[in-house]
Design a protein around this motif. Structure first.
Motif, PDB file in Angstrom:
ATOM      1  N   GLY A  48       0.821  -1.207   0.000  1.00  0.00           N
ATOM      2  CA  GLY A  48       0.000   0.000   0.000  1.00  0.00           C
ATOM      3  C   GLY A  48       0.853   1.254   0.000  1.00  0.00           C
ATOM      4  N   GLU A  49       1.915   1.252   0.795  1.00  0.00           N
ATOM      5  CA  GLU A  49       2.801   2.413   0.842  1.00  0.00           C
ATOM      6  C   GLU A  49       3.464   2.639  -0.511  1.00  0.00           C
ATOM      7  OE1 GLU A  49       5.566   2.101   4.100  1.00  0.00           O
ATOM      8  OE2 GLU A  49       3.955   1.761   5.527  1.00  0.00           O
ATOM      9  N   LYS A  56       0.832   8.968  -5.790  1.00  0.00           N
ATOM     10  CA  LYS A  56       1.050  10.377  -5.460  1.00  0.00           C
ATOM     11  C   LYS A  56       1.894  11.049  -6.546  1.00  0.00           C
ATOM     12  CE  LYS A  56       2.488  13.288  -1.618  1.00  0.00           C
ATOM     13  NZ  LYS A  56       3.019  13.314  -0.251  1.00  0.00           N
ATOM     14  N   GLU A  57       2.958  10.370  -6.985  1.00  0.00           N
ATOM     15  CA  GLU A  57       3.806  10.924  -8.042  1.00  0.00           C
ATOM     16  C   GLU A  57       3.015  11.089  -9.337  1.00  0.00           C
ATOM     17  OE1 GLU A  57       7.739   9.868 -10.772  1.00  0.00           O
ATOM     18  OE2 GLU A  57       7.087   8.432  -9.241  1.00  0.00           O
ATOM     19  N   LYS A  61       2.106  14.590 -11.264  1.00  0.00           N
ATOM     20  CA  LYS A  61       2.455  14.817 -12.665  1.00  0.00           C
ATOM     21  C   LYS A  61       1.211  15.170 -13.481  1.00  0.00           C
ATOM     22  CE  LYS A  61       6.660  12.111 -13.345  1.00  0.00           C
ATOM     23  NZ  LYS A  61       7.485  13.276 -13.609  1.00  0.00           N
ATOM     24  N   ALA A  62       0.125  14.439 -13.267  1.00  0.00           N
ATOM     25  CA  ALA A  62      -1.111  14.684 -14.025  1.00  0.00           C
ATOM     26  C   ALA A  62      -1.623  16.101 -13.782  1.00  0.00           C
ATOM     27  CB  ALA A  62      -2.169  13.654 -13.651  1.00  0.00           C
ATOM     28  N   ILE A  63      -1.576  16.536 -12.528  1.00  0.00           N
ATOM     29  CA  ILE A  63      -2.031  17.895 -12.214  1.00  0.00           C
ATOM     30  C   ILE A  63      -1.117  18.925 -12.860  1.00  0.00           C
ATOM     31  CG2 ILE A  63      -2.278  19.567 -10.324  1.00  0.00           C
ATOM     32  CD1 ILE A  63      -3.303  17.145  -8.628  1.00  0.00           C
ATOM     33  N   SER A  64       0.185  18.675 -12.783  1.00  0.00           N
ATOM     34  CA  SER A  64       1.149  19.592 -13.400  1.00  0.00           C
ATOM     35  C   SER A  64       0.927  19.686 -14.908  1.00  0.00           C
ATOM     36  CB  SER A  64       2.565  19.125 -13.095  1.00  0.00           C
ATOM     37  OG  SER A  64       3.507  19.864 -13.818  1.00  0.00           O
ATOM     38  N   GLN A 113       6.835   6.329 -17.751  1.00  0.00           N
ATOM     39  CA  GLN A 113       7.970   6.015 -16.877  1.00  0.00           C
ATOM     40  C   GLN A 113       7.548   6.018 -15.410  1.00  0.00           C
ATOM     41  OE1 GLN A 113      11.044   8.824 -17.893  1.00  0.00           O
ATOM     42  NE2 GLN A 113      11.280   8.022 -19.965  1.00  0.00           N
ATOM     43  N   ALA A 114       6.717   6.978 -15.028  1.00  0.00           N
ATOM     44  CA  ALA A 114       6.252   7.058 -13.641  1.00  0.00           C
ATOM     45  C   ALA A 114       5.398   5.839 -13.285  1.00  0.00           C
ATOM     46  CB  ALA A 114       5.457   8.342 -13.415  1.00  0.00           C
TER      47      ALA A 114
END
Length: 134
Positions: A48-49, A56-57, A61-64, A113-114
Motif C-alpha cells: 500500500g505504501e 502520489k507521483e 504529474k497529471a495535475i502539473s 515512466q512514472a
C-alpha cells in the motif's frame, strides 16, 4: 470406595499427556497463524505504501500537466485575439498544435515512466515482503 473417592474425578495420566500435547500443538498452530497474519498485514501495508507513493507521483504529474496544458490553451486563445489576419491565425494554430503535440508526447513518455516505476516499486515491495515471510 469411600465417598471422597466417588466424587473425585481423575484423568488418566496418558489422556492428560495427550491433551497437553494437543493443546501445545493447537497453541503453536495459533501462534503460527497469528504470525502469518501479521506478516501478511505488513506485506499489504508495504504494498500500500509503495502504491500510494507511486499514485502520489502520478497524480502530481497529471495535475502539473493539466496546468501546463490549460495555460498553453489560454495563451493560444489570447494570441488568437490579437491576430491581425487569417494568415497569422493559421500560423498561430500551426505553432500551437506542433507545440502541444511535442508536449503531449513528452508528458505521455514521462507518465509511462512514472507508472512503470510505481509498478516496479510495488512489485519490489511485494518480493521483499515475501522473502522476509519465508
Amino acid at each position: 470406595m469411600s465417598e471422597e473417592g466417588r466424587d473425585r474425578f481423575e484423568i488418566p495420566k496418558e489422556m492428560r499427556s495427550m491433551a497437553e500435547a494437543s493443546f501445545d500443538q493447537a497453541r503453536k498452530a495459533f501462534e503460527k497463524f497469528v504470525s502469518s497474519a501479521q506478516a501478511t498485514a505488513g506485506t499489504i501495508e508495504e504494498k500500500g505504501e509503495a502504491v500510494r507513493a507511486g499514485a502520489k507521483e502520478i497524480s502530481a504529474k497529471a495535475i502539473s500537466y493539466a496546468e501546463k496544458n490549460v495555460q498553453a490553451s489560454l495563451d493560444y486563445a489570447q494570441s488568437l485575439l490579437h491576430a491581425r489576419d487569417l494568415t497569422e491565425v493559421m500560423r498561430l494554430h500551426s505553432e500551437y498544435v506542433q507545440t502541444q503535440m511535442r508536449s503531449l508526447a513528452e508528458q505521455a513518455s514521462e507518465m509511462g515512466q512514472a507508472v512503470s516505476r510505481a509498478a516496479m516499486d510495488a512489485g519490489r515491495a511485494a518480493m521483499d515482503a515475501a522473502k522476509r515471510k519465508d
